[in-house]
Design an enzyme around this catalytic site. Structure first.
Site, PDB file in Angstrom:
ATOM      1  N   HIS A  10      38.232  41.574  41.573  1.00 24.07           N
ATOM      2  CA  HIS A  10      39.641  41.334  41.257  1.00 24.07           C
ATOM      3  C   HIS A  10      40.553  41.863  42.372  1.00 24.07           C
ATOM      4  O   HIS A  10      41.580  41.267  42.686  1.00 24.07           O
ATOM      5  CB  HIS A  10      39.981  41.992  39.920  1.00 24.07           C
ATOM      6  CG  HIS A  10      41.451  42.045  39.621  1.00 24.07           C
ATOM      7  ND1 HIS A  10      42.223  40.907  39.511  1.00 24.07           N
ATOM      8  CD2 HIS A  10      42.302  43.096  39.437  1.00 24.07           C
ATOM      9  CE1 HIS A  10      43.485  41.257  39.265  1.00 24.07           C
ATOM     10  NE2 HIS A  10      43.563  42.567  39.232  1.00 24.07           N
ATOM     11  N   ASP A  18      57.703  10.886  44.249  1.00 27.28           N
ATOM     12  CA  ASP A  18      57.175  11.894  45.163  1.00 27.28           C
ATOM     13  C   ASP A  18      55.857  12.496  44.692  1.00 27.28           C
ATOM     14  O   ASP A  18      55.572  13.654  44.929  1.00 27.28           O
ATOM     15  CB  ASP A  18      58.205  13.001  45.394  1.00 27.28           C
ATOM     16  CG  ASP A  18      58.498  13.775  44.127  1.00 27.28           C
ATOM     17  OD1 ASP A  18      58.181  13.261  43.028  1.00 27.28           O
ATOM     18  OD2 ASP A  18      59.038  14.880  44.221  1.00 27.28           O
ATOM     19  N   GLU A  48      45.708  53.341  37.415  1.00 27.79           N
ATOM     20  CA  GLU A  48      45.557  53.015  36.002  1.00 27.79           C
ATOM     21  C   GLU A  48      44.097  53.079  35.534  1.00 27.79           C
ATOM     22  O   GLU A  48      43.817  53.519  34.427  1.00 27.79           O
ATOM     23  CB  GLU A  48      46.124  51.630  35.716  1.00 27.79           C
ATOM     24  CG  GLU A  48      46.194  51.351  34.227  1.00 27.79           C
ATOM     25  CD  GLU A  48      46.900  50.044  33.912  1.00 27.79           C
ATOM     26  OE1 GLU A  48      47.087  49.228  34.832  1.00 27.79           O
ATOM     27  OE2 GLU A  48      47.250  49.850  32.737  1.00 27.79           O
ATOM     28  N   ASP A  49      43.173  52.639  36.366  1.00 30.10           N
ATOM     29  CA  ASP A  49      41.806  52.435  35.880  1.00 30.10           C
ATOM     30  C   ASP A  49      40.735  53.354  36.462  1.00 30.10           C
ATOM     31  O   ASP A  49      39.564  53.229  36.113  1.00 30.10           O
ATOM     32  CB  ASP A  49      41.387  50.978  36.148  1.00 30.10           C
ATOM     33  CG  ASP A  49      42.215  49.997  35.327  1.00 30.10           C
ATOM     34  OD1 ASP A  49      42.721  50.400  34.266  1.00 30.10           O
ATOM     35  OD2 ASP A  49      42.364  48.838  35.750  1.00 30.10           O
ATOM     36  N   ASP A  64      48.264  39.620  41.956  1.00 30.85           N
ATOM     37  CA  ASP A  64      47.428  40.153  40.880  1.00 30.85           C
ATOM     38  C   ASP A  64      47.362  39.152  39.730  1.00 30.85           C
ATOM     39  O   ASP A  64      46.298  38.782  39.238  1.00 30.85           O
ATOM     40  CB  ASP A  64      48.066  41.483  40.435  1.00 30.85           C
ATOM     41  CG  ASP A  64      47.492  42.034  39.147  1.00 30.85           C
ATOM     42  OD1 ASP A  64      46.262  42.128  39.046  1.00 30.85           O
ATOM     43  OD2 ASP A  64      48.299  42.390  38.254  1.00 30.85           O
ATOM     44  N   HIS A 106      45.727  48.523  43.862  1.00 29.13           N
ATOM     45  CA  HIS A 106      46.758  48.467  42.816  1.00 29.13           C
ATOM     46  C   HIS A 106      46.305  48.913  41.428  1.00 29.13           C
ATOM     47  O   HIS A 106      47.127  49.277  40.599  1.00 29.13           O
ATOM     48  CB  HIS A 106      47.418  47.078  42.765  1.00 29.13           C
ATOM     49  CG  HIS A 106      46.647  46.048  41.988  1.00 29.13           C
ATOM     50  ND1 HIS A 106      45.742  45.203  42.575  1.00 29.13           N
ATOM     51  CD2 HIS A 106      46.644  45.721  40.666  1.00 29.13           C
ATOM     52  CE1 HIS A 106      45.220  44.407  41.658  1.00 29.13           C
ATOM     53  NE2 HIS A 106      45.752  44.699  40.487  1.00 29.13           N
TER      54      HIS A 106
HETATM   55 MN    MN Z   1      45.169  44.002  38.448  1.00 28.07          MN
END
Ligand code: MN
Length: 502
Positions: free
Chosen positions: A61, A273, A90-91, A152, A86
């Site tokens: 990811h 178009d 958090e993880d 993300d 990023h």
């Molecule tokens: Mn993420």
């Protein structure tokens, strides 16, 4: 060897190598290469052992996010590094202190800007609204935060396969309703199109299938016509000594094709178009010269010439669009622009960052205009209390399809679709809104509930003793106008009561 590393995983995802990310970066400066390489290894180690629902390493990811940043937005090295990092706060066990020590305060700020809020504090819609608020505030300080969030989100929505059906649909809808419009507002055409097309099949499966079928019928025919025109044009350009011209085709994105079909009652004959011929030249003068050559060679459709070079769209988009009869019964759209306008349209705000040495956004020019929009959004959200109201209102006022109307002086006012002269007046100034007496639309007096159309010219007549009425609440579509009207009506009630008492 390289080929083996890039082999597809069982669910169709590819793991992105460091080499690939580096090759996509605009800068090859040794310090930039070093920064991104260090972040790559750091993130790999920090997320070691973590898996996605697909069974792949979580690291996939992060490399996917970094690739989106490098490829779709031409982001700088710091932003790409922050993209790799990023999710660390958090993880993983990585703390803000460690991140600051290893990568510096700027990258820490970027990572914290996209880190969601503490999980316990908010639930459901509350949490989403609060996260968005936080995201907007961080973005106003450093616009690169939103680039990471969009990259993300794009990776997440491209890999929705293993997510539960209800969640899948929610993420897809949110992508179309909130994140793609943000990308659009910042003029980032590539990522906007990618977000919408990735989310489209999950958000609206039936409509997606329908659009795909229509495209299959039409694409081949359109491409043949374009190739034909392109050949003839190249000859003309050579004759006219226009040597620095690039021509290519652009195929309309699935979702924007669907939206256009919808606006035209699914009538395919009204869409010119689905594929367009794009001509890129060095200067603005060249653009008009090319337009002259084209109109001299093929007959243009009346009323289809759009000069977004002289009058750019609100998001900064510049180009000339014209639709011509091909001579064999068909019509094609031609778009003419300079190289600079082209980069601007593809990468938007990010294309400025790429050339800015400090890496921080400047506040002048087009970029400043885009950021002003963001600042307006932040100012405005301060006045909204509940999370639900916040989400509903941003969707209505900021992210719904917009129309552009003009003041008599030619200033452009942007409003959500279905807006009326009342909304227009309040968008100019709340004092003007509070004293509307009448409205001229395209020089004709019209009733105040007339729905405005793209490119209408609107003139408001005001009178000092004219005041908002309850009827106006029905006419006004923007939450800003409605709020102002309600406030004025409240004051009227108050003073009525007072005078009755007095
Ligand atoms: Mn993420």
């Amino acid at each position: 060897m390289e080929k083996e590393l890039k082999n597809k995983n069982p669910d169709g995802e590819t793991n992105v190598t460091l080499k690939e990310i580096l090759s996509l970066m605009i800068s090859g400066a040794p310090e930039d290469v070093k920064l991104v390489s260090t972040a790559y290894e750091f993130a790999k180690k920090a997320h070691e052992g973590q898996m996605r629902l697909s069974g792949e390493p979580y690291f996939v990811h992060l490399t996917g996010t970094a690739k989106n940043l490098a490829k779709m937005m031409q982001a700088d090295a710091q932003t790409i590094a922050a993209g790799l990092l990023h999710d660390t706060i958090e993880d993983t066990l990585v703390t803000p202190e460690i991140l600051q020590k290893e990568f510096g305060a700027d990258i820490l700020f970027l990572v914290q800007g996209v880190t969601k809020l503490a999980k316990i504090k908010y639930q459901g819609i509350e949490r989403h609204a609060e996260s968005l608020r936080k995201l907007f505030i961080a973005t106003a300080k450093d616009v690169r935060v939103i680039l990471i969030k969009l990259a993300d989100r794009l990776h997440n929505v491209m890999t929705l396969e293993h997510i539960k059906p209800e969640k899948k649909k929610r993420i897809a809808a949110e992508t179309i309703e909130i994140y793609a419009p943000i990308a659009n507002r910042l003029g980032m055409g590539q990522i906007k199109g990618a977000l919408e097309d990735a989310a489209f099949p999950y958000a609206y499966p039936k409509e997606y299938e329908e659009t795909k079928k229509i495209r299959q019928i039409k694409n081949q025919e359109a491409l043949e016509q374009l190739e034909n025109i392109q050949k003839q044009l190249r000859k003309r350009f050579a004759k006219e000594n226009l040597t620095k011209v690039t021509t290519d085709f652009r195929i309309k994105h699935d979702y924007s094709l669907y939206k256009k079909l919808q606006r035209n009652n699914m009538d395919l004959t009204k869409i010119y178009d689905i594929a367009a011929l794009r001509i890129i030249v060095p200067t603005v003068e060249d653009c008009y010269r090319v337009l002259g050559i084209i109109h001299n060679t093929w007959r243009p459709l009346p009323d289809r010439l759009r000069d977004y070079i002289a009058v750019p769209k609100i998001n900064g988009y510049q180009s000339i669009h014209t639709v011509i009869f091909t001579g064999d019964g068909g019509v094609v759209e031609v778009q003419i622009r300079t190289e600079k306008m082209h980069n601007e349209a593809e990468y938007g705000i990010a294309s400025h960052l790429a050339y800015d040495e400090s890496g921080k956004p400047d506040s002048g020019g087009l970029m400043g205009k885009k950021l002003r929009w963001l600042n307006q959004l932040i100012e405005w959200q301060k006045t909204v209390k509940g999370s639900k109201e916040f989400l509903e209102n941003i969707q209505l006022d900021f992210f719904q399809d917009q129309i552009f109307v003009f003041t008599p002086k030619g200033d452009v006012i942007e409003l959500p679709q279905a807006s009326t002269a009342i909304d227009f007046a309040y968008a100019i100034h709340s004092d003007l809104g509070d004293h509307v007496a009448g409205a001229k639309i395209n020089s004709k007096f019209m009733s105040l509930d007339t729905v405005l159309k793209n490119r209408d010219i609107v003139e408001i007549q005001s009178r000092e003793n004219s005041k908002p009425t309850y009827k106006w609440l029905e006419y006004a579509k923007t939450s800003f106008a409605r709020r102002k009207i309600k406030a004025a009506l409240g004051e009227q009630e108050e003073s009525k009561k007072k005078s009755q008492r007095g």
